[in-house]
Design a protein around this motif. Sequence first.
Motif, mmCIF file in Angstrom:
data_model
loop_
_atom_site.group_PDB
_atom_site.id
_atom_site.type_symbol
_atom_site.label_atom_id
_atom_site.label_comp_id
_atom_site.label_asym_id
_atom_site.label_seq_id
_atom_site.Cartn_x
_atom_site.Cartn_y
_atom_site.Cartn_z
ATOM 1 N N GLY A 89 0.679 -1.213 -0.047
ATOM 2 C CA GLY A 89 -0.069 -0.068 -0.010
ATOM 3 C C GLY A 89 0.833 1.229 -0.036
ATOM 4 O O GLY A 89 1.965 1.119 -0.031
ATOM 5 N N THR A 90 0.202 2.433 0.356
ATOM 6 C CA THR A 90 0.855 3.737 0.258
ATOM 7 C C THR A 90 0.703 4.541 1.475
ATOM 8 O O THR A 90 1.351 5.526 1.520
ATOM 9 C CB THR A 90 0.415 4.526 -1.125
ATOM 10 O OG1 THR A 90 -1.160 4.746 -0.662
ATOM 11 C CG2 THR A 90 0.662 3.770 -2.333
ATOM 12 N N ALA A 91 0.088 3.714 2.485
ATOM 13 C CA ALA A 91 -0.021 4.788 3.674
ATOM 14 C C ALA A 91 0.917 4.161 4.976
ATOM 15 O O ALA A 91 0.672 4.286 5.809
ATOM 16 C CB ALA A 91 -1.582 4.354 4.057
ATOM 17 N N LEU A 92 2.063 4.098 4.418
ATOM 18 C CA LEU A 92 3.171 3.517 5.535
ATOM 19 C C LEU A 92 3.931 4.581 5.910
ATOM 20 O O LEU A 92 4.071 5.522 5.082
ATOM 21 C CB LEU A 92 3.657 2.325 4.989
ATOM 22 C CG LEU A 92 2.915 1.061 4.598
ATOM 23 C CD1 LEU A 92 4.085 0.200 3.928
ATOM 24 C CD2 LEU A 92 2.553 0.498 6.043
ATOM 25 N N PRO A 93 4.452 4.626 7.095
ATOM 26 C CA PRO A 93 5.552 5.487 7.530
ATOM 27 C C PRO A 93 6.567 5.541 6.894
ATOM 28 O O PRO A 93 7.426 6.742 6.853
ATOM 29 C CB PRO A 93 5.614 5.355 9.100
ATOM 30 C CG PRO A 93 5.395 4.110 9.057
ATOM 31 C CD PRO A 93 4.073 3.724 8.259
ATOM 32 N N GLU A 94 7.083 4.776 6.177
ATOM 33 C CA GLU A 94 8.066 4.957 5.358
ATOM 34 C C GLU A 94 7.974 3.846 4.140
ATOM 35 O O GLU A 94 7.345 2.914 4.215
ATOM 36 C CB GLU A 94 9.578 4.221 6.199
ATOM 37 C CG GLU A 94 9.400 2.997 6.823
ATOM 38 C CD GLU A 94 10.565 2.479 7.426
ATOM 39 O OE1 GLU A 94 11.355 3.211 7.716
ATOM 40 O OE2 GLU A 94 10.407 1.190 8.324
ATOM 41 N N ASN A 95 8.919 4.128 3.358
ATOM 42 C CA ASN A 95 8.749 3.397 2.001
ATOM 43 C C ASN A 95 9.734 2.041 1.943
ATOM 44 O O ASN A 95 10.631 2.201 2.458
ATOM 45 C CB ASN A 95 9.293 4.124 0.722
ATOM 46 C CG ASN A 95 8.221 5.242 0.150
ATOM 47 O OD1 ASN A 95 7.177 4.904 0.373
ATOM 48 N ND2 ASN A 95 8.751 6.087 -0.224
ATOM 49 N N PRO A 96 9.107 0.867 1.260
ATOM 50 C CA PRO A 96 10.090 -0.157 1.385
ATOM 51 C C PRO A 96 11.436 0.065 0.490
ATOM 52 O O PRO A 96 11.127 0.989 -0.525
ATOM 53 C CB PRO A 96 9.282 -1.267 0.505
ATOM 54 C CG PRO A 96 8.091 -0.246 -0.176
ATOM 55 C CD PRO A 96 7.986 0.847 0.452
ATOM 56 N N VAL A 97 12.320 -0.675 0.646
ATOM 57 C CA VAL A 97 13.550 -0.373 -0.107
ATOM 58 C C VAL A 97 13.827 -1.851 -1.083
ATOM 59 O O VAL A 97 13.783 -2.775 -0.044
ATOM 60 C CB VAL A 97 14.752 -0.264 0.810
ATOM 61 C CG1 VAL A 97 16.024 -0.071 -0.120
ATOM 62 C CG2 VAL A 97 14.587 1.096 1.718
#
Length: 250
Positions: free
Chosen positions: A175-183
């Motif tokens: 999703g897009t509502a996370l506190p940080e982006n996946p790497v």
Amino acid sequence: MSVSDDSYEYKSYRLTPSAFADVAAKLFKNQKVTRNDVIDGVNNYHRKNGGIETKSNLISMAKAARRRLINSGVLAESKVHGVWDFKKEDDGKIDDHADEYNDDYINDIDDIDDIDDIDDIDDIESSYSPKNQFVYGYYFPAYKSLACSRGNDFWPVKIGLTTTNTNSRIISQVGTALPENPVVLFEITCEKASLVEKTIHGILTIKGHNCDSVGVEWFNVSIKMLKDIFSFLDINEKKIKFYDNFTDLP
């Protein structure tokens, strides 16, 4: 199956991929149904008959159950996305040894972190084109930071596959509502992504690197460990890309 089953064998237990597959095979024998209908049917039946409500992500569990059903011959390889085709000739019974590997590396699915219920998550089919297959690994920065603070060179990494685009696939999962982006840690271009993915999972499982507390297909790995595995599998180095951050992907 009747609506109420006093002899329900999973009464007082949480759903697992094996239990999900067994219930689905009996509820939807001889039918073609959508994945969402299977999830709702199995979950409702389980709860109404004394099963403990699961804390797991039901989409992830359904996907694991689907692989088991296909391997056991109960479910046909549907060409329609999101449709489960239960074979008419099946008697509703599942071979207990049909997918032992699958149950080995998903042995504690109750620890899976919940993700959004996204209807268009890909179901990987065995008949896809060999030109657009990728095995990838990604992680969250907090996992790596915690590992570094403890002096470790390994941290939880999600290892999966896609037949479309790695970037899109990861976004559909987290999703897009996370506190940080996946790497994104790595991406492998290959013709037999399913085999490569399962082999990597198998090696890491045998070595005891499962990270079930994070979720399905998560493993505690280091970059060196991954490179050693890729070398052991004789994967062409030109087919492997390591990325520094999520925005490196096209």
